[in-house]
Design an enzyme around this catalytic site. Structure first.
Site, PDB file in Angstrom:
ATOM      1  N   GLY A 208       0.833  -1.211   0.000  1.00  0.00           N
ATOM      2  CA  GLY A 208       0.000   0.000   0.000  1.00  0.00           C
ATOM      3  C   GLY A 208       0.855   1.242   0.000  1.00  0.00           C
ATOM      4  O   GLY A 208       2.035   1.193  -0.357  1.00  0.00           O
ATOM      5  N   ASN A 209       0.286   2.360   0.342  1.00  0.00           N
ATOM      6  CA  ASN A 209       1.056   3.604   0.454  1.00  0.00           C
ATOM      7  C   ASN A 209       0.428   4.491   1.511  1.00  0.00           C
ATOM      8  O   ASN A 209      -0.553   4.116   2.149  1.00  0.00           O
ATOM      9  CB  ASN A 209       1.170   4.293  -0.908  1.00  0.00           C
ATOM     10  CG  ASN A 209      -0.180   4.660  -1.458  1.00  0.00           C
ATOM     11  OD1 ASN A 209      -0.880   5.488  -0.890  1.00  0.00           O
ATOM     12  ND2 ASN A 209      -0.587   4.015  -2.549  1.00  0.00           N
ATOM     13  N   HIS A 210       1.010   5.677   1.679  1.00  0.00           N
ATOM     14  CA  HIS A 210       0.641   6.516   2.827  1.00  0.00           C
ATOM     15  C   HIS A 210      -0.554   7.431   2.586  1.00  0.00           C
ATOM     16  O   HIS A 210      -0.865   8.272   3.425  1.00  0.00           O
ATOM     17  CB  HIS A 210       1.830   7.396   3.225  1.00  0.00           C
ATOM     18  CG  HIS A 210       3.039   6.617   3.603  1.00  0.00           C
ATOM     19  ND1 HIS A 210       3.091   5.833   4.729  1.00  0.00           N
ATOM     20  CD2 HIS A 210       4.242   6.471   2.980  1.00  0.00           C
ATOM     21  CE1 HIS A 210       4.266   5.248   4.800  1.00  0.00           C
ATOM     22  NE2 HIS A 210       4.984   5.618   3.755  1.00  0.00           N
ATOM     23  N   SER A 211      -1.244   7.320   1.467  1.00  0.00           N
ATOM     24  CA  SER A 211      -2.329   8.274   1.183  1.00  0.00           C
ATOM     25  C   SER A 211      -3.439   8.164   2.237  1.00  0.00           C
ATOM     26  O   SER A 211      -3.934   7.076   2.538  1.00  0.00           O
ATOM     27  CB  SER A 211      -2.903   8.008  -0.203  1.00  0.00           C
ATOM     28  OG  SER A 211      -4.024   8.822  -0.403  1.00  0.00           O
ATOM     29  N   ALA A 274      -3.639   7.614  -4.932  1.00  0.00           N
ATOM     30  CA  ALA A 274      -2.273   7.104  -5.068  1.00  0.00           C
ATOM     31  C   ALA A 274      -2.414   5.606  -5.345  1.00  0.00           C
ATOM     32  O   ALA A 274      -2.620   4.813  -4.422  1.00  0.00           O
ATOM     33  CB  ALA A 274      -1.489   7.358  -3.794  1.00  0.00           C
TER      34      ALA A 274
END
Ligand code: PMT
Length: 396
Positions: A208-211, A274
């Site tokens: 995943g990512n930090h969005s 994102a």
């Protein structure tokens, strides 16, 4: 300019309440119809008679008028208004609004209002800076309410700092702009991707990512305020707009499916999500055990949602984002072309206060006509408003 517009002014207990007399006069001069609600403590700062005389309407503060027997219906007041402005907004009423407390007519009207709601806080500087106040203001913004930040200057306490209510003339200009914008995209459909995507490795882990969804939420709220129908396709974010329809997805493939379904009927599409560019080729059905010292994952490319829909684009206005760490402008311009965007919003992780999870962002716009516009660091709510203003100017 405001002829025929119905403004519901709600006044709380703050010394800045005295300015509402001037403000009501300005509204009336512009041709607006004005009704005023007051809390009990507001009456310590300005009399209902003053505001009733200037607004040429009775002032409301009780559910029930003991003299006439008349019932003041909060739902009707909320339905009557084209815009509700709570000014000055005290810390007390702010706290109640943020938490759904409904112990007076003002709060009941706020909770039932269907029109855009704006608030202009006024309080002492330390109260204004207190984390509770700031959190509560953010909460109102997440409900789609517009906050007219307190201004810097001399305060009634004798201290100097941020806490003054915006001046009546300034409030008038803000209201005029708001009411002009409030129908600018009426009948248009806006589709927004927001948040991260999670790509399953096994039933427990993901890529995943930090969005956080803050940027997408602010964009949805700002478009909603233009009268548009807004649908948000969001990955597993921390923030979702309360004002719009939200379709929740997990992966890039799901995000593409849900966005594609709605793309043909959209007028404006904003790609603020994102999206993970890759996903594990064969997600494990069972939790992967840690038997070995290393683990190889084969990743395959995810669909590019913006590029896929960019190829199918007909009348739609596409706004993309570019999140960069180097060679920012060149990369953003390349993405603008490659993904067939009309406008791309560059944000760089090299700028402090910009990007993931922050409440602020620093962006540059590049459009397909080679225009470039740089903005200073602003709140994401203001960045969203800049995007909406740009789209209104270029698209409608
Ligand atoms: O959610 P927040 O915490 O508030 O953070 C906001 C944000 C940093 C996520 C936001 O401002 C932002 O920059 N979003 C785009 C992030 C990104 O993935 O940028 P990119 O440069 O990798 O992608 C370019 C564009 O293509 C973007 O519009 C993206 O949504 C889109 N894209 C990318 C890959 C992919 N597979 N599909 C896409 O649609």
């Amino acid at each position: 300019m405001l002829a025929g517009k119905k403004i519901l002014l709600a006044v709380c207990g703050s010394i800045a309440a005295y300015k509402t007399a001037f403000f009501v006069r300005l509204l009336k001069k512009e041709g607006a119809e004005v009704k005023v609600i007051m809390t009990e403590s507001a009456k310590d700062f300005i009399t209902p008679l003053t505001l009733a005389t200037l607004s040429k309407n009775p002032v409301y503060s009780e559910y029930f008028d003991e003299n006439s027997g008349e019932w003041h219906n909060h739902v009707e007041l909320g339905m009557w208004a084209d815009l509700m402005l709570i000014a000055p907004l005290s810390a007390n009423t702010l706290g109640k609004m943020a938490n759904g407390i409904c112990d007076n007519l003002l709060l009941a009207t706020y909770l039932s209002a269907k029109c855009p709601v704006m608030v202009a806080p006024a309080m002492d500087l330390d109260m204004y800076q207190h984390p509770t106040t700031q959190e509560n203001l953010k909460k109102l913004q997440s409900f789609g309410n517009e906050v007219i930040e307190a201004r810097d200057g001399e305060l009634a306490s004798g201290l100097s700092g941020q806490g003054r209510m915006a001046e009546p003339e300034e409030l008038l200009e803000i209201l005029k702009k708001k009411l002009t914008n409030s129908e600018a995209l009426k009948g248009k459909k806006v589709l927004i991707t927001s948040g991260p995507t999670f790509e399953a490795i096994d039933p427990v882990r993901f890529i995943g990512n930090h969005s956080s969804g803050k940027m997408g939420t602010a964009i949805a709220n700002a478009f909603k305020n233009t009268g548009a129908d807004v649908v948000v396709v969001s990955g597993p974010a921390d923030h979702f707009p309360h004002t719009s329809e939200v379709i929740k997805v997990q992966s890039a493939e799901e995000m593409l499916k849900e966005t594609e379904k709605r793309h043909h009927e959209a007028d404006v599409v904003v790609f603020s999500a994102a999206v993970s560019d890759y996903r594990p080729k064969d997600p494990a059905k069972e939790k992967i055990k840690k038997n070995d010292d290393s683990l190889q994952l084969e990743l395959i490319k995810n669909p590019d949602i913006a590029a896929t829909l960019g190829e199918k684009k007909k009348h739609q206005y596409h706004v993309g984002f570019a999140l960069e760490t180097n060679n920012e402008s060149v990369n953003a311009r390349e993405k603008l072309k490659k993904k067939n965007f009309d406008l791309i919003v560059l944000n760089s992780l090299n700028d402090s206060g910009a990007g993931f999870q922050k409440d602020t962002n620093k962006v540059t716009f590049f459009d397909k006509d080679n225009n470039e516009q740089k903005f200073e660091l602003k709140s994401k709510v203001e960045v969203a408003q800049d995007i909406v203003d740009y789209v209104i100017k270029k698209h409608s």
